[in-house]
Scaffold this motif. Sequence first.
Motif, mmCIF file in Angstrom:
data_model
loop_
_atom_site.group_PDB
_atom_site.id
_atom_site.type_symbol
_atom_site.label_atom_id
_atom_site.label_comp_id
_atom_site.label_asym_id
_atom_site.label_seq_id
_atom_site.Cartn_x
_atom_site.Cartn_y
_atom_site.Cartn_z
ATOM 1 N N ARG A 155 -7.505 54.246 -27.205
ATOM 2 C CA ARG A 155 -8.400 54.969 -28.113
ATOM 3 C C ARG A 155 -7.751 56.266 -28.578
ATOM 4 O O ARG A 155 -7.887 56.657 -29.737
ATOM 5 C CB ARG A 155 -9.723 55.253 -27.405
ATOM 6 N N TRP A 171 -8.516 57.427 -41.200
ATOM 7 C CA TRP A 171 -8.088 56.130 -41.719
ATOM 8 C C TRP A 171 -8.689 55.948 -43.101
ATOM 9 O O TRP A 171 -9.792 56.438 -43.374
ATOM 10 C CB TRP A 171 -8.543 55.005 -40.792
ATOM 11 N N ARG A 203 -5.693 55.801 -31.535
ATOM 12 C CA ARG A 203 -6.417 55.479 -32.770
ATOM 13 C C ARG A 203 -7.063 56.711 -33.417
ATOM 14 O O ARG A 203 -7.512 56.639 -34.559
ATOM 15 C CB ARG A 203 -7.496 54.438 -32.501
ATOM 16 N N VAL A 204 -7.146 57.820 -32.686
ATOM 17 C CA VAL A 204 -7.826 59.010 -33.204
ATOM 18 C C VAL A 204 -7.129 59.497 -34.467
ATOM 19 O O VAL A 204 -5.903 59.589 -34.530
ATOM 20 C CB VAL A 204 -7.851 60.124 -32.137
ATOM 21 N N ARG A 226 -12.554 56.815 -42.921
ATOM 22 C CA ARG A 226 -13.053 56.681 -41.552
ATOM 23 C C ARG A 226 -12.424 57.754 -40.675
ATOM 24 O O ARG A 226 -11.210 57.905 -40.652
ATOM 25 C CB ARG A 226 -12.719 55.294 -41.019
ATOM 26 N N GLN A 227 -13.283 58.502 -39.971
ATOM 27 C CA GLN A 227 -12.832 59.467 -38.974
ATOM 28 C C GLN A 227 -13.033 58.846 -37.599
ATOM 29 O O GLN A 227 -14.154 58.496 -37.229
ATOM 30 C CB GLN A 227 -13.649 60.756 -39.042
ATOM 31 N N VAL A 228 -11.948 58.688 -36.867
ATOM 32 C CA VAL A 228 -12.019 58.113 -35.528
ATOM 33 C C VAL A 228 -11.761 59.232 -34.526
ATOM 34 O O VAL A 228 -10.682 59.807 -34.499
ATOM 35 C CB VAL A 228 -10.982 56.982 -35.351
ATOM 36 N N THR A 251 -16.988 57.357 -34.084
ATOM 37 C CA THR A 251 -16.352 56.955 -35.338
ATOM 38 C C THR A 251 -17.350 57.188 -36.458
ATOM 39 O O THR A 251 -18.520 56.808 -36.342
ATOM 40 C CB THR A 251 -15.945 55.467 -35.306
ATOM 41 N N THR A 277 -17.753 56.450 -40.546
ATOM 42 C CA THR A 277 -17.211 55.744 -41.702
ATOM 43 C C THR A 277 -18.045 56.092 -42.924
ATOM 44 O O THR A 277 -19.272 55.974 -42.899
ATOM 45 C CB THR A 277 -17.224 54.219 -41.474
#
Length: 198
Positions: A85, A92, A88-89, A99-101, A106, A108
Amino acid sequence: MPLPFLTADRDTRSTAEVMPPAHEDPERWRRPYRPGPWRVAGAALLLLLTSYLLMSTMIIAFAGAPSGAVVCAATALGVAALALRLLRVGVWVSSQGLRQVGLFYTVTLPWREVAAVRTAQQPVRWLGFPRTVQGESLVIVRTTGAGAQGQPQMRSEPLRPLLTDHNADFLGRNPAFDRAADVIEGWAAESRPAPASV
């Protein structure tokens, strides 16, 4: 095995080159920058801890304590999931939206809900710790509802800034931060629908 969370467009691309080519799926989520060395090092340390926990699981199981082995194995899986994880931060983009992870959340947004994407000088967290320093961040403001003239209104508070020049991706890499911010601003400019004419 491909690791999609590590794939990113090359840092040397210009803003005009970041939109996906015709042969690529424009709806595929992509992070338009590479994970930074601090983020990769943190994930590597967590995976190293996972290997020690798995070794402990085996030793505990051979020692005849199955309940302890189960707890240790579950902890190892949790630490491995945290490491993945962590990689993935970030921010995107795709033709669908932005998308903010984060580590535990998250957000979107379709492009029609993105009012503004810009850089701003403000206090930012140093490597995600509570300590703040003066730096630059990518600010994303989203729209909410419709105003008196049917125009979207800007939400007073922008989304939490995940992209800063002092985070785990860009600490000590200011040119890379500038390129990533330009790329995301370019996606927003290309993908946001044009305002309706009155």
